[in-house]
Design a protein around this motif. Structure first.
Motif, mmCIF file in Angstrom:
data_model
loop_
_atom_site.group_PDB
_atom_site.id
_atom_site.type_symbol
_atom_site.label_atom_id
_atom_site.label_comp_id
_atom_site.label_asym_id
_atom_site.label_seq_id
_atom_site.Cartn_x
_atom_site.Cartn_y
_atom_site.Cartn_z
ATOM 1 N N THR A 161 0.866 -1.182 0.000
ATOM 2 C CA THR A 161 0.000 0.000 0.000
ATOM 3 C C THR A 161 0.898 1.225 0.000
ATOM 4 O O THR A 161 1.903 1.258 0.712
ATOM 5 C CB THR A 161 -0.907 0.043 1.245
ATOM 6 O OG1 THR A 161 -1.730 -1.112 1.293
ATOM 7 C CG2 THR A 161 -1.790 1.287 1.245
ATOM 8 N N ALA A 203 -7.513 0.749 -10.934
ATOM 9 C CA ALA A 203 -8.071 -0.178 -9.953
ATOM 10 C C ALA A 203 -9.101 -1.100 -10.598
ATOM 11 O O ALA A 203 -9.109 -2.315 -10.356
ATOM 12 C CB ALA A 203 -8.692 0.601 -8.800
ATOM 13 N N THR A 220 -0.615 -2.685 -6.034
ATOM 14 C CA THR A 220 -0.317 -1.989 -4.785
ATOM 15 C C THR A 220 -1.537 -1.139 -4.454
ATOM 16 O O THR A 220 -1.995 -0.364 -5.292
ATOM 17 C CB THR A 220 0.909 -1.069 -4.928
ATOM 18 O OG1 THR A 220 1.981 -1.785 -5.526
ATOM 19 C CG2 THR A 220 1.354 -0.539 -3.580
ATOM 20 N N ARG A 221 -2.069 -1.299 -3.268
ATOM 21 C CA ARG A 221 -3.222 -0.468 -2.891
ATOM 22 C C ARG A 221 -2.786 0.988 -2.824
ATOM 23 O O ARG A 221 -1.686 1.293 -2.357
ATOM 24 C CB ARG A 221 -3.797 -0.927 -1.544
ATOM 25 C CG ARG A 221 -4.252 -2.369 -1.561
ATOM 26 C CD ARG A 221 -4.908 -2.778 -0.241
ATOM 27 N NE ARG A 221 -4.945 -4.244 -0.170
ATOM 28 C CZ ARG A 221 -5.873 -4.996 -0.760
ATOM 29 N NH1 ARG A 221 -6.851 -4.420 -1.435
ATOM 30 N NH2 ARG A 221 -5.832 -6.320 -0.669
ATOM 31 N N ARG A 275 -3.723 4.906 -1.612
ATOM 32 C CA ARG A 275 -4.464 5.936 -0.900
ATOM 33 C C ARG A 275 -3.911 7.275 -1.378
ATOM 34 O O ARG A 275 -2.744 7.365 -1.716
ATOM 35 C CB ARG A 275 -4.314 5.777 0.620
ATOM 36 C CG ARG A 275 -4.671 4.371 1.124
ATOM 37 C CD ARG A 275 -6.139 4.051 0.917
ATOM 38 N NE ARG A 275 -6.492 2.687 1.325
ATOM 39 C CZ ARG A 275 -6.714 1.697 0.495
ATOM 40 N NH1 ARG A 275 -6.608 1.885 -0.818
ATOM 41 N NH2 ARG A 275 -7.049 0.502 0.937
ATOM 42 N N GLU A 320 -11.358 -0.523 -2.025
ATOM 43 C CA GLU A 320 -10.230 -1.121 -1.310
ATOM 44 C C GLU A 320 -8.897 -0.943 -2.025
ATOM 45 O O GLU A 320 -7.841 -1.015 -1.396
ATOM 46 C CB GLU A 320 -10.488 -2.612 -1.100
ATOM 47 C CG GLU A 320 -10.500 -3.413 -2.407
ATOM 48 C CD GLU A 320 -11.004 -4.815 -2.232
ATOM 49 O OE1 GLU A 320 -10.367 -5.740 -2.795
ATOM 50 O OE2 GLU A 320 -12.021 -5.012 -1.548
ATOM 51 N N MET A 321 -8.933 -0.691 -3.331
ATOM 52 C CA MET A 321 -7.688 -0.530 -4.077
ATOM 53 C C MET A 321 -7.251 0.931 -4.191
ATOM 54 O O MET A 321 -6.062 1.232 -4.081
ATOM 55 C CB MET A 321 -7.824 -1.140 -5.477
ATOM 56 C CG MET A 321 -7.948 -2.647 -5.491
ATOM 57 S SD MET A 321 -6.644 -3.538 -4.579
ATOM 58 C CE MET A 321 -5.160 -3.016 -5.454
ATOM 59 N N SER A 352 -6.775 3.046 6.890
ATOM 60 C CA SER A 352 -6.958 1.708 6.319
ATOM 61 C C SER A 352 -6.652 0.614 7.328
ATOM 62 O O SER A 352 -6.434 -0.539 6.948
ATOM 63 C CB SER A 352 -6.052 1.540 5.088
ATOM 64 O OG SER A 352 -6.369 2.481 4.083
ATOM 65 N N ASP A 389 -2.204 -9.268 2.692
ATOM 66 C CA ASP A 389 -1.135 -8.422 2.141
ATOM 67 C C ASP A 389 0.091 -8.638 3.026
ATOM 68 O O ASP A 389 0.095 -8.243 4.205
ATOM 69 C CB ASP A 389 -1.527 -6.945 2.184
ATOM 70 C CG ASP A 389 -2.657 -6.589 1.232
ATOM 71 O OD1 ASP A 389 -3.247 -7.502 0.633
ATOM 72 O OD2 ASP A 389 -2.948 -5.384 1.105
#
Length: 605
Positions: free
Chosen positions: A294, A316, A323-324, A326, A349-350, A557, A571
């Motif tokens: 992330t 996404a 890789t997530r 934010r 979520e992604m 998160s 993860d």
């Protein structure tokens, strides 16, 4: 491209081309690349590619996405560092359909997972929650990553940079552009030796351009000057300058955006992102190689405006995002974000919006960070990109709208201003659970740490300041006493403050294990045995928490990532050694073997 008012609203003001008296090309040499105005022009040139990327067909060119994890898998015979509240160590974990279902002894995990579970023998290797990089810059990495790196990690000084350009020229076709990046005069000596004459000797048949690490200055050879029609008779562009020899002839040093663009405008292919899906995929692949599952883009929209957010959404949805993500919206685009109705929590979520970013001052190494006292041997205090009362208005407005506000503040006076703004937001009725952040938070006095604890603010430290720039801060910029106030993670931890650390790439390279090394050892680069304020060293456990559990919390998160616990996404990262079990000086040598996101292995060495 954003206008000047947008730029100043973002907090980019004096370091990015205004006519402030305190501004100089000297400070541009060391400035902040993340708000360099040339990125805005790169964004303008990239508009056609982003327009294509707004259509699903552009992402379909990446091919079929990796299949989602189905069934149950047990990672057995492992050293599982959960990073949970008790820092539990387990020997196995199981995940089903991308989420963790059990962590504990192998027998416990088998009982929960069922007889049909696939068992993977980890050979005693260490599993940690996937690392979280809480402050990086997605599209600047996508652009600059294509160019040769001649920064301090690859070239010791200016002479080594020139030699590297010669090596690139020998591999290039005649007339082909050679572009490099990351030369940093605060870390690499001999900036005055990088000029057209030196570059002509090693690359006589190719136009050459080198980006200063600040992105506010460039260096080129005579072939590039000729392409740009720059001669002794060429006047300096407004707000910029061509470096010159004694006779007025241009010397290849391009100071400021307008001067740089005079040359780079003839090499538009290098300036623009031409394939957005491929660029996005490269950034994620780089993160996965480093064990990052992330990351948080801390200036979204500063490069391409809403087109960036649309690209994140399409990426996404394509299934190729490994890789997530934010992200924090940059204040510069405030009117567009308002028009389009952006809100905290938008996304999935992604890819999800988790902050509102304001840049309040510059960089301390560039002497534009806003200080209480003048810089060593000087009479200037740095620059407030956003004045104190304006910062309060911005923070209060966005916090009342529900945004967790993220303020870039390097100098101690800038940190004072940020804390005053957060206090004003609370006075206006904002709950203290809003998780306000101070980014970089470089210089901290004891009473500021007390205020941070009282106001429930969370700092994120650019910990590379300690390792790479600590010697320069001590000897040239602040002096020893003030430099000891740099990156005070241990003192914050003792006050119960949740803190993280970050790379701020492209300022320093993403690499979580390097960040852990920097925080645990606080060693000084190029000074054998040198340590900056050992009292601020943290334990390995604390450093791991900063890049997992607390980074997830900072990025809103923690309910889904950051620890290895049932119900959260699978993860995690597999390392060849346990950072807690090796000598502190050996942490930097640990290798990432595998990275898993949502139960899918997205990297294997």
């Amino acid at each position: 491209m954003m206008g000047r008012n947008d730029t100043i609203e973002a907090g980019h003001g004096p370091s990015c081309g205004c006519e402030d008296k305190a501004h100089s090309h000297e400070t541009e040499s060391f400035g902040c690349p993340c708000c360099a105005p040339i990125l805005q022009d790169m964004g303008l040139l990239s508009f056609p590619a982003f327009d294509r990327a707004s259509k699903p067909a552009d992402w379909e060119r990446l091919g079929p996405p990796p299949e989602a994890h189905v069934g149950t898998t047990i990672m057995a015979n492992a050293n599982v560092v959960t990073a949970d509240g008790n820092f539990t160590i387990a020997e196995a974990l199981a995940f089903r359909n991308g989420k963790i279902v059990a962590v504990g002894t192998l027998d416990e995990v088998k009982a929960s997972a069922g007889d049909e579970a696939e068992i993977v023998d980890c050979g005693g290797r260490t599993i940690l929650p996937g690392f979280i990089e809480p402050h990086m810059h997605f599209f600047p990495i996508a652009i600059l990553g294509r160019f040769a790196d001649v920064g301090a990690m690859t070239c010791e000084n200016a002479d080594a940079v020139i030699d590297q350009m010669g090596a690139l020229a020998r591999e290039a076709k005649p007339g082909e552009w050679i572009v490099a990046r990351q030369f940093d005069p605060s870390l690499q000596q001999g900036a005055d030796r990088i000029n057209a004459r030196a570059l002509d000797k090693v690359a006589p048949n190719n136009p050459v351009f080198i980006f200063n690490a600040s992105l506010h200055i460039g260096y080129c050879n005579s072939a590039a000057l000729k392409i740009g029609s720059i001669t002794a008779a060429t006047p300096n562009p407004p707000g910029a300058a061509f470096g010159r020899e004694a006779d007025g002839a241009p010397n290849g040093v391009l100071q400021g955006q307008a001067a740089m663009f005079t040359v780079l405008g003839h090499n538009l292919a290098a300036m623009a992102v031409d394939d957005v899906p491929a660029a996005c995929k490269r950034v994620c692949e780089k993160a996965n190689r480093l064990g990052i599952t992330t990351f948080c883009d801390q200036a979204s929209g500063g490069f391409q405006g809403p087109g960036e957010i649309e690209a994140f959404r399409k990426f996404a949805a394509s299934g190729h995002m490994t890789t997530r993500l934010r992200y924090s919206l940059i204040q510069a685009g405030a009117h567009r974000w308002d028009e389009l109705g952006f809100a905290f929590g938008d996304g999935d979520e992604m890819a999800r919006a988790t902050g509102w970013k304001i840049v309040s001052d510059g960089s301390n190494q560039g002497r534009t960070g806003l200080q209480r006292e003048p810089y060593l041997g000087r009479d200037d205090y740095g620059i407030a990109y956003v004045e104190k009362e304006a910062l309060k208005e911005m923070v209060v407005k966005r916090a009342l709208q529900g945004w967790p506000v993220v303020v870039h503040a390097n100098g101690d006076k800038a940190i004072d201003n940020a804390l005053d703004a957060f206090e004003a937001a609370y006075a206006a009725g904002v709950p203290q659970e809003r998780r306000f952040r101070i980014e970089h938070c470089s210089i901290l006095h004891d009473e500021q740490i007390d205020r941070i604890a009282e106001l429930n603010v969370s700092p994120s430290f650019l910990i590379g300041h300690v390792h790479y720039w600590g010697k320069a801060f001590r000897d040239e910029i602040f002096g020893p006493e003030k430099t000891n106030l740099l990156g005070r993670a241990a003192s914050c931890g003792k006050k119960g403050i949740r803190w993280t650390m970050h790379s701020d790439e492209p300022v320093s390279e993403m690499d979580p294990l390097r960040l852990i090394d920097n925080a645990v050892n606080r060693s000084l680069w190029k000074e054998p045995g040198g340590v900056l304020n050992p009292a601020e060293r943290v334990s390995v456990d604390e450093a791991i928490i900063a890049l997992t559990r607390d980074a997830a919390w900072q990025c809103h998160s923690e309910h889904e990532v950051g620890t290895l616990e049932p119900g959260k996404f699978a993860d995690f990262v597999v390392l060849d050694k346990d950072p807690r079990a090796v000598a502190p000086q050996a942490i930097r040598d640990i290798r990432v073997l595998e990275t898993w996101v949502g139960g899918k292995r997205v990297y294997s060495s």
